[in-house]
Design a protein around this motif. Structure first.
Motif, PDB file in Angstrom:
ATOM      1  N   ALA A 546       1.061  -1.467   0.022  1.00 64.43           N
ATOM      2  CA  ALA A 546       0.020  -0.120  -0.155  1.00 64.43           C
ATOM      3  C   ALA A 546       0.952   1.550   0.359  1.00 64.43           C
ATOM      4  CB  ALA A 546      -0.543  -0.675   0.955  1.00 64.43           C
ATOM      5  N   LEU A 547       1.409   1.323   1.220  1.00 68.08           N
ATOM      6  CA  LEU A 547       3.046   2.164   0.905  1.00 68.08           C
ATOM      7  C   LEU A 547       3.508   2.587  -0.400  1.00 68.08           C
ATOM      8  CD1 LEU A 547       4.082   4.362   3.001  1.00 68.08           C
ATOM      9  CD2 LEU A 547       5.124   2.720   3.673  1.00 68.08           C
ATOM     10  N   SER A 548       3.864   1.672  -1.302  1.00 66.90           N
ATOM     11  CA  SER A 548       4.427   1.764  -2.313  1.00 66.90           C
ATOM     12  C   SER A 548       3.496   2.669  -3.752  1.00 66.90           C
ATOM     13  CB  SER A 548       4.665   0.250  -2.584  1.00 66.90           C
ATOM     14  OG  SER A 548       3.251  -0.593  -3.424  1.00 66.90           O
ATOM     15  N   HIS A 549       2.551   2.752  -3.029  1.00 65.55           N
ATOM     16  CA  HIS A 549       1.035   3.128  -4.156  1.00 65.55           C
ATOM     17  C   HIS A 549       1.030   4.923  -3.574  1.00 65.55           C
ATOM     18  CE1 HIS A 549      -0.390   0.159  -6.657  1.00 65.55           C
ATOM     19  NE2 HIS A 549       0.064  -0.726  -5.853  1.00 65.55           N
ATOM     20  N   LYS A 551       3.411   6.022  -1.944  1.00 71.41           N
ATOM     21  CA  LYS A 551       4.558   7.227  -2.225  1.00 71.41           C
ATOM     22  C   LYS A 551       5.257   7.083  -3.903  1.00 71.41           C
ATOM     23  CE  LYS A 551       6.334   7.043   2.241  1.00 71.41           C
ATOM     24  NZ  LYS A 551       6.692   9.284   2.402  1.00 71.41           N
ATOM     25  N   HIS A 552       5.197   6.247  -4.515  1.00 70.17           N
ATOM     26  CA  HIS A 552       5.181   5.928  -6.018  1.00 70.17           C
ATOM     27  C   HIS A 552       6.275   5.356  -6.058  1.00 70.17           C
ATOM     28  CE1 HIS A 552       1.567   8.682  -7.279  1.00 70.17           C
ATOM     29  NE2 HIS A 552       1.893   9.162  -6.669  1.00 70.17           N
ATOM     30  N   ILE A 553       6.624   4.506  -5.138  1.00 71.10           N
ATOM     31  CA  ILE A 553       7.889   3.525  -5.139  1.00 71.10           C
ATOM     32  C   ILE A 553       7.732   2.052  -5.590  1.00 71.10           C
ATOM     33  CG2 ILE A 553       9.533   2.817  -3.185  1.00 71.10           C
ATOM     34  CD1 ILE A 553       9.776   5.349  -2.200  1.00 71.10           C
ATOM     35  N   GLN A 554       8.282   1.214  -5.997  1.00 72.24           N
ATOM     36  CA  GLN A 554       8.315  -0.327  -6.107  1.00 72.24           C
ATOM     37  C   GLN A 554       8.184  -0.979  -5.213  1.00 72.24           C
ATOM     38  OE1 GLN A 554       6.922  -1.882  -8.943  1.00 72.24           O
ATOM     39  NE2 GLN A 554       6.505   0.208  -9.398  1.00 72.24           N
ATOM     40  N   PHE A 555       7.353  -2.064  -4.843  1.00 70.81           N
ATOM     41  CA  PHE A 555       7.550  -2.818  -3.927  1.00 70.81           C
ATOM     42  C   PHE A 555       8.102  -4.388  -4.545  1.00 70.81           C
ATOM     43  CE2 PHE A 555       5.180  -6.601  -1.655  1.00 70.81           C
ATOM     44  CZ  PHE A 555       5.776  -6.680  -0.498  1.00 70.81           C
ATOM     45  N   LEU A 556       9.585  -4.980  -3.874  1.00 65.59           N
ATOM     46  CA  LEU A 556       9.221  -6.439  -4.194  1.00 65.59           C
ATOM     47  C   LEU A 556       9.163  -7.674  -4.034  1.00 65.59           C
ATOM     48  CD1 LEU A 556      11.602  -4.107  -5.519  1.00 65.59           C
ATOM     49  CD2 LEU A 556      13.647  -5.725  -4.680  1.00 65.59           C
ATOM     50  N   THR A 557       8.320  -8.287  -4.859  1.00 68.60           N
ATOM     51  CA  THR A 557       7.576  -8.855  -4.144  1.00 68.60           C
ATOM     52  C   THR A 557       8.254 -10.335  -3.876  1.00 68.60           C
ATOM     53  OG1 THR A 557       6.745 -10.064  -6.661  1.00 68.60           O
ATOM     54  CG2 THR A 557       5.336  -7.942  -5.275  1.00 68.60           C
ATOM     55  N   SER A 558       9.297 -10.429  -4.462  1.00 64.56           N
ATOM     56  CA  SER A 558      10.010 -11.950  -4.631  1.00 64.56           C
ATOM     57  C   SER A 558      10.676 -12.070  -2.713  1.00 64.56           C
ATOM     58  CB  SER A 558      11.272 -11.835  -5.151  1.00 64.56           C
ATOM     59  OG  SER A 558      12.305 -12.545  -5.005  1.00 64.56           O
ATOM     60  N   SER A 559      10.717 -13.525  -2.455  1.00 65.34           N
ATOM     61  CA  SER A 559      10.368 -13.582  -0.472  1.00 65.34           C
ATOM     62  C   SER A 559      12.553 -13.905  -0.782  1.00 65.34           C
ATOM     63  CB  SER A 559      10.004 -14.589  -0.459  1.00 65.34           C
ATOM     64  OG  SER A 559      11.098 -16.116  -1.295  1.00 65.34           O
ATOM     65  N   ASP A 560      13.003 -13.083  -2.183  1.00 60.19           N
ATOM     66  CA  ASP A 560      14.776 -13.750  -1.658  1.00 60.19           C
ATOM     67  C   ASP A 560      15.984 -12.843  -2.415  1.00 60.19           C
ATOM     68  OD1 ASP A 560      14.719 -15.065  -3.769  1.00 60.19           O
ATOM     69  OD2 ASP A 560      14.805 -16.952  -3.696  1.00 60.19           O
TER      70      ASP A 560
END
Length: 688
Positions: A546-549, A551-560
């Motif tokens: 939610a914060l990435s939207h 602040k227009h910053i990408q969120f990395l969904t990968s776990s490693d």
């Protein structure tokens, strides 16, 4: 023939005309009642919007003498739109002889990588259609230069407040629709008695657009009728644009190019999909509100500017786009499609009825108190027809009131439909504006419009002095644009989406949970995200997403984060420092590094790394678990190095940027990277 007989005939003819021009609207409204429910069942699920990878989208804005609003408009778009900045590009069509707007566009281009100035090949003003057509040609050159492909083109005006979710919804609906129109709702100050007459002209726009864009457009789409474009907030798919080949997409010589274009598409079997969708949000007083995904604009607030704008609309739609015979001669149209054309065309007649209707109405009202010859004798034919027309008028006001209520609320309904009752002032004023505009449209149609008045006056003066001079420029129809204003930044914040709105949109919390959390977080003076995380109502991943939207910053969904090959940075960054800051470098940029942070990272982590290594830090979000796992991979000698992925390789080659590479990785579990890159428009499709 006596005066009473003449009076009776006038009244009978007038009420018959009102009946003939309005009865079909009455029937249409009744049909609408039975079709509305079916349309509501088709509403999209906002939780599904992010399931579709973002495609490259283009936005075109034509600008002539818009230096006073253009900068604020574009900055608001960049700050408020919830769509990856690297996946949409704004093309500003300006003119070489408009230095002020050219300068603003150049500043915007230098400030934002996804904003581009397109200088027209002709001096302005030409027409909006010519401007946009030239922009489209330049977008094609832009695609060839970068090896990209835009999935759609959205056209907006230079004073629009674009909804935060418009591009996201466009991206989602492109899977199914080739052309789409979003609602347009005028921005209306809070109606009060003290500002009633000051805002009465703008109020007439609000009333008409609320009725048309909440009710009429839905009915037209549901019935398979012709859905006209509103001139702004409409999107065309790549396939639709390419179907025109080398021809102009927008008809160059039309004053209402949007209407003519949508009619052309309709004739080709492409119906404009009307996007009447709402998303939940929490207002400042912690109340749930369903907000339309619509374009908001400031409309004219004076009689002169309103008639000027509506003259262009009436002239372009009812006198230029098609003729009465086209209703019957156009091939491939169903009955309902022909009827929708008739509804639009009859405006140039219906608008003029008030010229006679209002004097007759005044006479009738006066006759109630002063002994005058009766214009509608009781129980006569004209009297019964008056009863029917009165019922139709009340029904129309009820339908308009429902639309206004859904868009603007009950306060606006009162001032639009009930002040005073039966014959509300705002309705009368709107009808007068439309009448005058229609008269002016007829005048321009017959006499033409002089588009080069200064040159003509100069030529006339020279001719009067006996000097040789060229003949005045031939009169023709032209882009007679409306002067625009924009909102203050403090007001624009109302249209931005905050953390709570995003959590609602994604379904991470219920409206009841969010409302309660907002109250409790305010008591504890705690950010809403931290409060929800502490109470276990959301996870860290949900908070960061939610914060990435916001602040227009990408969120990395990968776990490693192993796909980013962090081992390559092990010799550059100190392990202890990264672990203390809970951060990890994931990509290298021409000027620095892309570094991931989590919710538990210190507030000054980005500054610390920037100062420690003298680098530019581009921040992204990742979960704490992902960062800790990534650091283990980064500094583990037992781990075999992993070759950079295709997306990372392209980013290193500057073919795409780091944000685009991250988006590819975030959707890599749905399809292969190469397929994703082609789908998103970042790599041309292979031929053969």
């Amino acid at each position: 023939m006596t005066f009473e007989s003449v009076l009776y005939i006038i009244g009978l003819v007038l009420v018959s005309l009102y009946l003939l021009t309005g009865f079909d609207d009455f029937i249409w409204d009744i049909i609408t009642l039975f079709r509305r429910k079916r349309y509501r069942r088709q509403r999209l699920d906002p939780h599904q919007l992010d399931t579709v990878p973002p495609k490259l989208l283009a936005v075109a804005i034509a600008a002539w003498h818009e230096d006073n609003v253009l900068g604020a408009v574009i900055e608001n778009v960049i700050a408020s739109v919830h769509y990856p900045k690297s996946m949409y590009h704004i093309f500003l069509g300006v003119y070489p002889n408009d230095d002020a707007t050219m300068a603003v566009a150049a500043e915007l281009e230098a400030k934002f990588p996804n904003v581009h100035r397109v200088v027209n090949e002709l001096p302005g003003p030409t027409s909006k259609a010519q401007n946009i057509n030239y922009v489209i040609r330049q977008i094609r050159d832009f695609e060839q230069e970068h090896g990209w492909q835009f999935a759609s083109l959205t056209i907006h005006d230079s004073e629009d407040v674009i909804h935060s979710y418009e591009l996201k919804v466009t991206n989602y609906l492109l899977e199914k629709y080739e052309a789409m129109q979003f609602p347009v709702f005028p921005i209306l100050p809070m109606p009060r008695f003290r500002n009633f007459f000051k805002t009465i002209t703008t109020g007439t726009y609000a009333d008409e657009f609320a009725e048309n864009h909440f009710s009429t457009m839905v009915s037209r789409y549901n019935s398979g009728a012709f859905v006209p474009s509103a001139g702004t907030g409409f999107a065309l798919s790549r396939a639709t644009i390419e179907s025109f080949g080398d021809e102009d997409v927008l008809p160059r010589d039309s004053l209402t190019e949007d209407y003519r274009l949508s009619l052309t598409l309709f004739e080709r079997g492409i119906q404009m999909y009307y996007v009447l969708e709402r998303v939940p949000r929490i207002t400042n007083d912690n109340k749930l509100k369903w907000d339309f995904i619509a374009t908001r604009s400031i409309f004219p607030n004076t009689f002169k500017t309103a008639t000027k704008q509506k003259t262009r609309w009436i002239l372009g739609i009812t006198m230029q786009s098609f003729k009465f015979r086209d209703i019957f001669q156009t091939k491939g149209l169903r009955l309902v499609g022909r009827y929708s054309l008739y509804k639009d065309l009859k405006a140039k007649v219906g608008n003029l009825l008030v010229f006679v209707g209002y004097p007759v109405l005044i006479y009738f009202l006066v006759s109630l108190f002063v002994p005058l010859p009766v214009i509608y004798p009781i129980y006569s034919v004209s009297w019964y027809l008056c009863v029917v027309v009165t019922i139709m008028m009340i029904e129309r006001q009820l339908f308009r009131g429902v639309s206004i209520y859904n868009v603007y609320g009950m306060r606006s309904v009162f001032f639009a439909c009930l002040f005073p009752p039966i014959i509300p002032l705002r309705l009368v004023w709107g009808n007068i504006i439309n009448m005058v505009a229609t008269f002016k449209a007829y005048k321009q149609k017959i006499l033409g419009q002089n588009t080069n008045k200064k040159a003509n006056k100069k030529a006339e003066k020279q001719a009067a002095k006996g000097n040789a001079a060229k003949a005045p420029a031939k009169k023709k129809l032209a882009w007679d644009k409306t002067e625009h204003t924009f909102l203050e930044k403090s007001v624009l914040k109302r249209y931005h989406r905050n953390m709570g709105d995003v959590l609602l949109e994604k379904g991470f919390v219920t409206p009841e949970q969010l409302a309660e959390a907002l109250r409790e977080a305010a008591k504890k003076e705690q950010p809403i995200g931290s409060y929800l995380l502490g109470e276990g109502l959301i996870t860290e991943e949900q908070l960061l997403l939610a914060l990435s939207h916001v602040k227009h910053i990408q969120f990395l969904t990968s776990s490693d984060l192993v796909c980013y090959h962090p081992q390559q940075f092990a010799s550059v960054f100190d392990e202890a420092l990264l672990r203390s800051l809970l951060s990890i470098p994931v990509m290298k940029t021409p000027t620095g590094y892309v570094i991931a942070f989590c919710e538990s990272s210190p507030n000054d982590a980005q500054t610390t790394l920037r100062n420690a290594y003298g680098i530019t830090v581009s921040a992204v979000f990742a979960s704490r678990t992902a960062i800790e796992n990534g650091l283990e991979v980064m500094y583990s000698p037992q781990k075999e190095p992993v070759s950079p992925s295709l997306a990372v390789t392209l980013a290193l080659q500057n073919a795409i940027n780091y944000e685009q590479a991250i988006i590819v990785h975030n959707y890599a579990d749905t399809q292969e990277e190469e397929t994703l890159l082609q789908y998103m428009g970042l790599q041309p499709h292979k031929k053969g």
